[in-house]
Design a protein around this motif. Structure first.
Motif, short mmCIF file in Angstrom:
data_model
loop_
_atom_site.label_atom_id
_atom_site.label_comp_id
_atom_site.label_asym_id
_atom_site.label_seq_id
_atom_site.Cartn_x
_atom_site.Cartn_y
_atom_site.Cartn_z
N VAL A 93 -10.00 -7.41 -8.10
CA VAL A 93 -8.88 -6.59 -8.59
C VAL A 93 -8.52 -6.98 -10.01
O VAL A 93 -8.34 -6.13 -10.89
CB VAL A 93 -7.67 -6.72 -7.65
N THR A 133 -3.66 -10.23 6.85
CA THR A 133 -3.26 -9.56 5.60
C THR A 133 -2.27 -8.44 5.89
O THR A 133 -1.28 -8.26 5.17
CB THR A 133 -4.50 -9.01 4.89
N TYR A 152 3.57 -5.20 -11.65
CA TYR A 152 3.13 -4.66 -10.37
C TYR A 152 1.91 -5.43 -9.85
O TYR A 152 1.83 -5.73 -8.65
CB TYR A 152 2.77 -3.18 -10.50
N LEU A 163 -9.24 -10.26 -4.35
CA LEU A 163 -8.16 -10.39 -5.34
C LEU A 163 -8.73 -10.60 -6.74
O LEU A 163 -8.23 -10.02 -7.72
CB LEU A 163 -7.25 -11.57 -4.96
N SER A 221 2.53 -8.76 -7.43
CA SER A 221 1.99 -8.57 -6.08
C SER A 221 1.03 -9.70 -5.72
O SER A 221 1.03 -10.17 -4.57
CB SER A 221 1.27 -7.22 -6.00
N PHE A 274 -5.02 -4.77 -0.69
CA PHE A 274 -4.21 -5.26 -1.81
C PHE A 274 -3.73 -4.12 -2.70
O PHE A 274 -2.60 -4.14 -3.19
CB PHE A 274 -5.02 -6.27 -2.62
N LEU A 275 -4.61 -3.15 -2.90
CA LEU A 275 -4.14 -1.99 -3.68
C LEU A 275 -3.00 -1.27 -2.96
O LEU A 275 -2.02 -0.83 -3.59
CB LEU A 275 -5.31 -1.02 -3.93
N LEU A 276 -3.12 -1.19 -1.64
CA LEU A 276 -2.03 -0.60 -0.88
C LEU A 276 -0.75 -1.45 -1.00
O LEU A 276 0.36 -0.92 -1.14
CB LEU A 276 -2.44 -0.47 0.59
N ILE A 318 0.04 -3.33 -3.51
CA ILE A 318 0.62 -3.09 -4.84
C ILE A 318 1.48 -1.82 -4.82
O ILE A 318 2.61 -1.79 -5.31
CB ILE A 318 -0.50 -2.99 -5.90
N MET A 371 1.40 -8.10 4.51
CA MET A 371 1.84 -6.85 3.88
C MET A 371 3.07 -6.29 4.59
O MET A 371 4.03 -5.81 3.94
CB MET A 371 0.71 -5.82 3.90
#
Lengths: 231, 256
Positions: A117, A25, A80, A114, A84, B15-17, B19, A29
């Motif tokens: 979220v 991940t 956003y 996910l 993402s 994931f928040l990071l 975003i 990222m």
């Protein structure tokens, strides 16, 4: 054979285990952030965009257009999140063709994260859009007798989203692994291509479903509707 | 299929990071860049429109000045044409005046030549005529011209006796002038004719080569004469009236 990269522990300290899901991940990222930084580091309004900037603008605008076709509310905020989600899942799927790289979306922990979220985002958008009372009223619509079913529906969103993504990515990896043992030269390539296609489709579906859930939560009339031009 | 909740929390944070990172490095720069570019395009379009408007106004000013210049040019051409025509007319007038003046001078010159010629002609004609008359008288009457003139004057004196007496007054003198010296008999005859009318008068005879052939008798304010000039005046009058005579007498270049 490991079905999930969670079981691949790369580093362990105390009770914390740094598995391949988290590391991969971070790789995804890093790739996304580095690519974004490289594309957008020298933006000038008086210079025509280059090919990479044009590609980035095209992707962002396509996502924005898709969101705008679903809901006219809070498009940039949804962008956003849903953008993402799409970029993360799609990039993880694309990197899955790299030998030795296990897509983090093949981990149920990742897909559950996910989904959580999205699950938290839906009430957040709904409350920010219509207020807390409007959000709670959704659960007793059209009758308070349907409150259990509505709660079950919210929970089923989490299950369906997470399991769908996990199942598709994991199954693709499993099928490739099986075919590698049977016919290692031809079929794995075909299945990798299918895996790429499925990964892109799942990224699109996950992002669109998240947008639809958020849009549905914001479709209730507001308690104090703002002026139309405030959208 | 197991769920590692630590991984779930880590992935949530990741994931928040993500975003936040994508919002920081992708969405905002891209969206803001698009907005800035649209604003830049709008600004440039506005500037282009402004420049276009300035160009239109400049073109309008230029066309106005161009039209003005054309009008001034036409005016200048008209003025130049008028001035040229005026100068041409003035030059033509001056040329006409000069031609007229030269024509007048030429006419004066011709007239002067004509007069000189006529004077010469008259002088020559006088001599020729007197010589012809003299020969004719000699051939026909066996008489000289001067004798005929004396006899003619003697006949003219008788009717003028009173007039002559009044003119001569108390001086009782008279003069006789001829081109050639008058012969003694003729002088005596003229003296006798005059004495018959005016007794006691004395004649003084003289000759003048510049006088026309003939005799001039001057008595105080009275004058009795016979000269060829009177005939020459008649000759000149007839000459002026008869083109044929002029053609004969005025060859090449003397007829005007």
């Amino acid at each position: 054979m490991d079905l999930t990269p969670d079981t691949i522990v790369l580093w362990e300290y105390g009770g914390f285990r740094l598995n391949a899901t988290i590391v991969n991940t971070w790789i995804v990222m890093a790739v996304l952030t580095l690519a974004s930084w490289l594309v957008t580091r020298r933006l000038r309004p008086d210079v025509p965009p280059g090919r990479w900037r044009t590609l980035a603008e095209t992707i962002v605008l396509m996502i924005e257009e898709q969101i705008r076709s679903i809901t006219p509310h809070a498009v940039h905020q949804i962008l956003y999140l849903a953008g993402s989600l799409f970029l993360f899942i799609a990039t993880a799927g694309l990197l899955g063709v790299v030998p030795g790289f296990r897509s983090p979306t093949g981990s149920l922990s990742t897909t559950l994260a996910l989904t959580l979220v999205v699950l938290f985002a839906v009430p957040a958008f709904s409350i920010s859009h219509g207020g807390f009372r409007v959000y709670l009223r959704n659960f007793i619509q059209p009758s308070i007798l349907l409150l259990p079913l509505n709660l079950l529906g919210e929970a089923s969103k989490v299950i369906s989203l997470s399991i769908r993504l996990y199942g598709n990515v994991m199954s693709s990896a499993v099928i490739v692994a099986i075919l590698l043992s049977i016919a290692p030269f031809f079929f794995p390539v075909i299945m990798d291509l299918f895996g790429l296609l499925i990964g892109m489709i799942q990224a699109y579906i996950f992002a669109v479903l998240a947008t639809v859930y958020i849009s549905a939560a914001m479709s209730q009339p507001r308690a104090n509707p703002p002026p139309e031009d405030s959208l | 299929m197991s769920i590692d909740w630590i991984t779930v929390l880590a992935q949530l944070a990741n994931f928040l990071l993500l975003i936040w990172l994508l919002r920081r490095f992708l969405y905002r720069p891209i969206l803001d860049g698009i907005d800035r570019r649209e604003a830049e395009i709008s600004r440039r379009m506005a500037e282009a429109e402004e420049v276009r408007e300035q160009a239109r106004s400049a073109e309008a000013r230029y066309m106005e000045q161009y039209e003005k210049c054309l009008a001034e040019q036409d005016s200048m051409v008209l003025r130049a044409l008028a001035a040229t025509e005026g100068a041409r007319d003035q030059l033509m007038d001056e040329a006409h005046d000069r031609l007229e003046q030269e024509r007048r001078e030429w006419h004066r010159h011709l007239e002067r030549e004509r007069r000189e010629f006529m004077a010469q002609l008259q002088q020559a004609g006088t001599l020729v005529l007197s010589e012809l008359v003299r020969r004719a008288l000699h051939d026909l009457a066996d008489e000289s011209l001067e004798a005929g003139i004396v006899r003619h004057i003697g006949r003219r004196l008788a009717p003028m006796a009173d007039e002559l007496a009044a003119a001569v007054g108390a001086t009782r003198q008279a003069s006789v002038t001829s081109r050639e010296p008058l012969a003694e008999p003729l002088q005596a005859r003229l003296q006798a004719d005059l004495a018959a009318l005016l007794p006691g008068i004395r004649l003084q005879f003289s000759h003048d080569a510049g006088q026309s052939p003939g005799i001039v008798l001057q008595l105080g304010g009275a004058r009795v004469e016979w000269t060829i000039d009177s005939y020459m005046d008649e000759f000149e009058r007839l000459f002026a009236q008869d083109p044929a005579a002029r053609t004969v007498l005025l060859p090449d270049g003397h007829e005007h």
